[in-house]
Motif scaffolding. Structure first.
Motif, PDB file in Angstrom:
ATOM      1  N   ILE A  81       0.852  -1.189   0.000  1.00 52.33           N
ATOM      2  CA  ILE A  81       0.000   0.000   0.000  1.00 52.33           C
ATOM      3  C   ILE A  81       0.882   1.232   0.000  1.00 52.33           C
ATOM      4  CG2 ILE A  81      -1.885   1.168   1.187  1.00 52.33           C
ATOM      5  CD1 ILE A  81      -2.534  -1.448   2.565  1.00 52.33           C
ATOM      6  N   SER A  82       0.521   2.191  -0.820  1.00 52.71           N
ATOM      7  CA  SER A  82       1.271   3.436  -0.879  1.00 52.71           C
ATOM      8  C   SER A  82       0.956   4.283   0.349  1.00 52.71           C
ATOM      9  CB  SER A  82       0.914   4.207  -2.156  1.00 52.71           C
ATOM     10  OG  SER A  82       1.529   5.458  -2.169  1.00 52.71           O
ATOM     11  N   ASP A  83       1.977   4.557   1.160  1.00 45.29           N
ATOM     12  CA  ASP A  83       1.769   5.382   2.360  1.00 45.29           C
ATOM     13  C   ASP A  83       1.348   6.799   1.989  1.00 45.29           C
ATOM     14  OD1 ASP A  83       2.438   3.257   3.977  1.00 45.29           O
ATOM     15  OD2 ASP A  83       4.571   3.779   4.022  1.00 45.29           O
ATOM     16  N   ALA A  85      -0.488   7.701  -0.597  1.00 43.09           N
ATOM     17  CA  ALA A  85      -1.910   7.719  -0.962  1.00 43.09           C
ATOM     18  C   ALA A  85      -2.793   7.546   0.270  1.00 43.09           C
ATOM     19  CB  ALA A  85      -2.194   6.619  -1.980  1.00 43.09           C
ATOM     20  N   LEU A  86      -2.365   6.719   1.224  1.00 44.62           N
ATOM     21  CA  LEU A  86      -3.166   6.534   2.437  1.00 44.62           C
ATOM     22  C   LEU A  86      -3.205   7.787   3.293  1.00 44.62           C
ATOM     23  CD1 LEU A  86      -2.166   2.926   3.559  1.00 44.62           C
ATOM     24  CD2 LEU A  86      -4.284   3.672   2.487  1.00 44.62           C
ATOM     25  N   ALA A  87      -2.142   8.575   3.276  1.00 41.28           N
ATOM     26  CA  ALA A  87      -2.112   9.804   4.074  1.00 41.28           C
ATOM     27  C   ALA A  87      -3.172  10.799   3.618  1.00 41.28           C
ATOM     28  CB  ALA A  87      -0.724  10.437   3.999  1.00 41.28           C
ATOM     29  N   GLN A  88      -3.617  10.677   2.356  1.00 35.77           N
ATOM     30  CA  GLN A  88      -4.627  11.593   1.851  1.00 35.77           C
ATOM     31  C   GLN A  88      -6.044  11.145   2.186  1.00 35.77           C
ATOM     32  OE1 GLN A  88      -3.949  12.103  -2.340  1.00 35.77           O
ATOM     33  NE2 GLN A  88      -1.778  12.587  -2.101  1.00 35.77           N
ATOM     34  N   ASP A  89      -6.191   9.950   2.739  1.00 37.95           N
ATOM     35  CA  ASP A  89      -7.515   9.436   3.104  1.00 37.95           C
ATOM     36  C   ASP A  89      -7.526   9.119   4.593  1.00 37.95           C
ATOM     37  OD1 ASP A  89      -9.986   8.321   3.309  1.00 37.95           O
ATOM     38  OD2 ASP A  89      -9.771   6.993   1.571  1.00 37.95           O
ATOM     39  N   PRO A  90      -8.013  10.035   5.420  1.00 41.01           N
ATOM     40  CA  PRO A  90      -7.983   9.809   6.874  1.00 41.01           C
ATOM     41  C   PRO A  90      -8.969   8.753   7.353  1.00 41.01           C
ATOM     42  CG  PRO A  90      -9.141  11.840   6.362  1.00 41.01           C
ATOM     43  CD  PRO A  90      -8.600  11.340   5.070  1.00 41.01           C
ATOM     44  N   ASP A  91      -9.877   8.292   6.484  1.00 36.58           N
ATOM     45  CA  ASP A  91     -10.869   7.308   6.912  1.00 36.58           C
ATOM     46  C   ASP A  91     -10.299   5.907   7.059  1.00 36.58           C
ATOM     47  OD1 ASP A  91     -12.742   9.331   6.878  1.00 36.58           O
ATOM     48  OD2 ASP A  91     -13.366   8.917   4.803  1.00 36.58           O
ATOM     49  N   ILE A  92      -9.103   5.686   6.495  1.00 34.08           N
ATOM     50  CA  ILE A  92      -8.493   4.357   6.567  1.00 34.08           C
ATOM     51  C   ILE A  92      -7.677   4.257   7.852  1.00 34.08           C
ATOM     52  CG2 ILE A  92      -6.907   2.752   5.454  1.00 34.08           C
ATOM     53  CD1 ILE A  92      -7.638   3.906   2.801  1.00 34.08           C
ATOM     54  N   ASP A  93      -8.145   3.435   8.789  1.00 31.73           N
ATOM     55  CA  ASP A  93      -7.446   3.253  10.047  1.00 31.73           C
ATOM     56  C   ASP A  93      -6.615   1.976  10.000  1.00 31.73           C
ATOM     57  OD1 ASP A  93      -9.432   1.427   9.947  1.00 31.73           O
ATOM     58  OD2 ASP A  93     -10.459   2.059  11.784  1.00 31.73           O
ATOM     59  N   ASP A 101      -4.387  -5.476   3.551  1.00 34.65           N
ATOM     60  CA  ASP A 101      -3.224  -6.364   3.440  1.00 34.65           C
ATOM     61  C   ASP A 101      -3.652  -7.810   3.216  1.00 34.65           C
ATOM     62  OD1 ASP A 101      -1.367  -4.351   3.706  1.00 34.65           O
ATOM     63  OD2 ASP A 101      -1.249  -4.528   5.886  1.00 34.65           O
ATOM     64  N   LEU A 102      -4.740  -8.211   3.875  1.00 31.27           N
ATOM     65  CA  LEU A 102      -5.230  -9.576   3.705  1.00 31.27           C
ATOM     66  C   LEU A 102      -5.724  -9.808   2.276  1.00 31.27           C
ATOM     67  CD1 LEU A 102      -5.793 -12.258   5.102  1.00 31.27           C
ATOM     68  CD2 LEU A 102      -8.048 -11.388   5.748  1.00 31.27           C
ATOM     69  N   VAL A 103      -6.421  -8.814   1.714  1.00 34.86           N
ATOM     70  CA  VAL A 103      -6.904  -8.931   0.328  1.00 34.86           C
ATOM     71  C   VAL A 103      -5.726  -8.983  -0.641  1.00 34.86           C
ATOM     72  CG1 VAL A 103      -8.221  -7.782  -1.483  1.00 34.86           C
ATOM     73  CG2 VAL A 103      -9.099  -7.831   0.848  1.00 34.86           C
ATOM     74  N   LEU A 104      -4.725  -8.144  -0.424  1.00 31.18           N
ATOM     75  CA  LEU A 104      -3.551  -8.135  -1.301  1.00 31.18           C
ATOM     76  C   LEU A 104      -2.791  -9.450  -1.220  1.00 31.18           C
ATOM     77  CD1 LEU A 104      -2.181  -4.501  -0.736  1.00 31.18           C
ATOM     78  CD2 LEU A 104      -3.624  -5.352  -2.586  1.00 31.18           C
ATOM     79  N   SER A 105      -2.765 -10.053  -0.039  1.00 33.38           N
ATOM     80  CA  SER A 105      -2.096 -11.347   0.099  1.00 33.38           C
ATOM     81  C   SER A 105      -2.809 -12.416  -0.717  1.00 33.38           C
ATOM     82  CB  SER A 105      -2.040 -11.752   1.575  1.00 33.38           C
ATOM     83  OG  SER A 105      -1.422 -13.007   1.737  1.00 33.38           O
ATOM     84  N   LYS A 106      -4.117 -12.379  -0.775  1.00 35.44           N
ATOM     85  CA  LYS A 106      -4.862 -13.325  -1.604  1.00 35.44           C
ATOM     86  C   LYS A 106      -4.577 -13.092  -3.081  1.00 35.44           C
ATOM     87  CE  LYS A 106      -8.686 -13.883   1.679  1.00 35.44           C
ATOM     88  NZ  LYS A 106     -10.146 -13.726   1.904  1.00 35.44           N
ATOM     89  N   MET A 107      -4.447 -11.840  -3.501  1.00 33.47           N
ATOM     90  CA  MET A 107      -4.117 -11.540  -4.894  1.00 33.47           C
ATOM     91  C   MET A 107      -2.728 -12.063  -5.246  1.00 33.47           C
ATOM     92  SD  MET A 107      -5.651  -7.642  -5.134  1.00 33.47           S
ATOM     93  CE  MET A 107      -5.067  -7.429  -6.809  1.00 33.47           C
ATOM     94  N   GLU A 108      -1.801 -11.972  -4.322  1.00 37.12           N
ATOM     95  CA  GLU A 108      -0.456 -12.500  -4.570  1.00 37.12           C
ATOM     96  C   GLU A 108      -0.497 -14.009  -4.778  1.00 37.12           C
ATOM     97  OE1 GLU A 108       1.667 -11.300  -1.156  1.00 37.12           O
ATOM     98  OE2 GLU A 108       1.584  -9.153  -1.609  1.00 37.12           O
ATOM     99  N   PRO A 423      -2.443   5.661  -7.833  1.00 34.41           N
ATOM    100  CA  PRO A 423      -2.417   4.246  -7.435  1.00 34.41           C
ATOM    101  C   PRO A 423      -2.134   4.095  -5.945  1.00 34.41           C
ATOM    102  CG  PRO A 423      -1.127   4.598  -9.434  1.00 34.41           C
ATOM    103  CD  PRO A 423      -1.463   5.961  -8.903  1.00 34.41           C
ATOM    104  N   ALA A 424      -2.984   3.310  -5.298  1.00 36.69           N
ATOM    105  CA  ALA A 424      -2.801   3.069  -3.865  1.00 36.69           C
ATOM    106  C   ALA A 424      -2.015   1.799  -3.589  1.00 36.69           C
ATOM    107  CB  ALA A 424      -4.158   2.995  -3.165  1.00 36.69           C
TER     108      ALA A 424
END
Length: 552
Positions: A81-83, A85-93, A101-108, A423-424
């Motif tokens: 995950i791009s840090d 890009a995440l800094a621009q969205d405060p809703d992601i805790d 991360d779990l979803v990305l691990s499944k994609m891998e 891209p995030a």
């Protein structure tokens, strides 16, 4: 008149001749079938080297490269995950990021499964062999899997920065398999040698005039930031052969072992040590032929001897014949001293070449430890740091980008998310040079913890180190995905609270059991306590002054 692709191939072949001749000489000393001589056909016999050090070195180094770049049962890339890009969205805790991360691990895992199903590692191992021997290879990532083009099947053109701008391949194909192809008399004749002007069929392509095969040329160009290619036969563009791909997901991967500034092609590992291989090959030939001559036993008999040659030839083992020992002699070469010098040189060259091709042989000792073997293997991997850096840029990154694009088009993977148009998620290579770096990090971390424990003691190390961070760094240095393997602080907090509650319940149950066994719990000896535990008697304590009925 517009120039055909065949003529352009012939023109670019002139710049390839030097590298192709060098590749054939290198293959002659190691693995001849990887780059046979010009004009070779399947019925002709290939040259056999007098030594096997070159072939062993090619097999070991190619296997080490393939396993380091594409490890078995391990991921060679990671979706991060791009840090920014995440800094621009405060809703992601933190909880949302853990779910991502779990979803990305499944994609891998989907990508790794596709690599295993299409047997990409088989083609990649063959490509690594070509890199070690010829220094160049072209890999095409098609829909059915990977396809390998040796150096004598393609030409390439690069700009001043070493980036590929044009690729042309040639191969013999049955004309019946080509859709909408109509043969015509193009006047093309087989060329005398590769690179002959006029656009003739290259001599490397074996086309039987009596067969139905034709030379198919594929032209790949970078046009307006996009890769486009088409196929041509006899100057005709085949219908349906046009295709394109984004610049960052090019399926045509032109690989080099050693990059040379200003050259379109690379240099191989064999070419760097060709002098030693040539010397070893010549010495081994001399030793083998000399040993064969020395092994031949010939007896001589004096002309004036009473012993007859027929008697000596027909005498069996242990037979007794009449004659003088001085009449019979044996011819010997007397070259033992010269053979010893040649043999010592062969051993020196073999040791030197084994080190150059990373052929690891454990020290012949009863005290050779696993730590010594692991350290030696790590040192050998560090010797390939420059090669890993080159192949990471030219092979791993385009390979991953192309795989993601194809799987997304096949709807086996979702589109990577974006935040505010950026891209995030992006793929990061964790093999090759990154794997060597992880090994160095692991060595440094283990050495630090060992020194701290020996200097200050285990208690001081435990008191000053953060166990959670140490576990994560050890897992990362070993290339292990600790997501779901190592407990999170929230999980450990929940387990701690559950353990405390269970301990409290067990303590209350133990107290109740001890109280039940105590003499005070006897109703005859302590009736007041029993009345209090029972909520009071009906005669002694009124209900409204005791425990309310609603609370019972």
């Amino acid at each position: 008149m517009e120039k055909t692709v065949a003529a352009e191939y012939a023109r670019l072949s002139a710049n390839r001749t030097q590298f192709l001749d060098d590749a054939r000489e290198c293959a002659k000393l190691s693995v001849p079938y990887l780059m046979p001589p010009s004009g070779h056909s399947g019925g002709n016999k290939l040259h056999t080297p007098w030594q096997s050090v070159g072939a062993r070195g090619v097999n070991v180094m190619s296997s080490r490269l393939m396993l380091s770049l594409f490890p078995v049962n391990a991921k060679f890339f990671k979706l991060q995950i791009s840090d920014g890009a995440l800094a621009q969205d405060p809703d992601i805790d933190a909880q949302a990021r853990s779910e991502i991360d779990l979803v990305l691990s499944k994609m891998e895992r989907v990508v790794m499964q596709d690599v295993a199903e299409k047997a990409d590692r088989v083609a990649l191992h063959q490509a690594m062999k070509h890199l070690v021997v010829s220094g160049n290879v072209l890999v095409f990532m098609g829909k059915k899997g990977l396809k390998i083009y040796p150096l004598d099947r393609y030409v390439v053109r690069r700009d001043g920065d070493g980036h590929v701008t044009k690729i042309i391949t040639v191969e013999a194909v049955d004309a019946d398999t080509l859709p909408d192809y109509e043969p015509k008399s193009s006047g093309l004749q087989p060329a005398n040698h590769v690179g002959e002007p006029g656009g003739g069929i290259p001599a490397d392509i074996k086309i039987d005039p009596s067969s139905n095969e034709v030379a198919v040329y594929t032209c790949v160009k970078l046009i307006d930031g996009q890769w486009k290619w088409y196929q041509e036969v006899d100057g005709q563009i085949l219908e349906g052969s046009q295709s394109s791909a984004p610049k960052t997901a090019n399926p045509w991967l032109s690989l080099r072992f050693n990059n040379c500034d200003g050259e379109d092609y690379g240099r191989s590992r064999i070419s760097e040590y060709r002098a030693d291989l040539q010397s070893l090959d010549a010495l081994m030939q001399s030793l083998v032929e000399g040993a064969a001559a020395s092994a031949k036993v010939v007896f001589t008999i004096s002309p004036s001897a009473t012993t007859k040659p027929n008697q000596l030839a027909q005498a069996g083992n242990g037979a007794i014949i009449q004659g003088r020992p001085d009449d019979v002699g044996v011819i010997t070469t007397g070259k033992q001293g010269d053979f010893k010098t040649a043999f010592d040189m062969v051993q020196t060259l073999t040791q030197r070449l084994s080190e150059a091709f990373l052929v690891f042989s454990p020290r012949d000792s009863d005290r050779t430890t696993a730590e010594e073997i692991r350290f030696t293997q790590q040192s050998l991997d560090e010797m390939l740091g420059g090669i890993y850096a080159s192949l990471t840029t030219e092979l791993l990154e385009p390979f991953i980008n192309r795989k993601l694009l194809v799987l997304q088009r096949q709807r086996m993977l979702p589109q990577l998310p974006k935040i505010n148009g950026k891209p995030a998620v992006f793929p990061t290579v964790v093999a090759g040079l990154e794997g060597v770096g992880r090994g160095q990090d692991r060595e440094a971390l283990m050495m630090f913890m060992q020194t701290l424990s020996q200097t200050l003691g285990p208690e001081a190390m435990i008191a000053n180190l953060n166990p959670d961070e140490a576990i994560k760094r050890l897992a990362a240095s070993a290339g292990i995905d600790y997501l779901g393997l190592v407990k999170t602080p929230e999980q450990k907090q929940q387990e701690s609270e559950a353990a405390q509650q269970q301990a409290q319940q067990q303590a209350l149950m133990q107290q109740a059991g001890q109280l039940a066994k105590s003499p005070l719990a006897d109703p005859e000896k302590n009736p007041a306590l029993m009345e209090q535990m029972n909520g009071g008697s009906e005669e002694g304590i009124p209900p409204e002054e005791g425990i309310p009925e609603a609370g019972i």
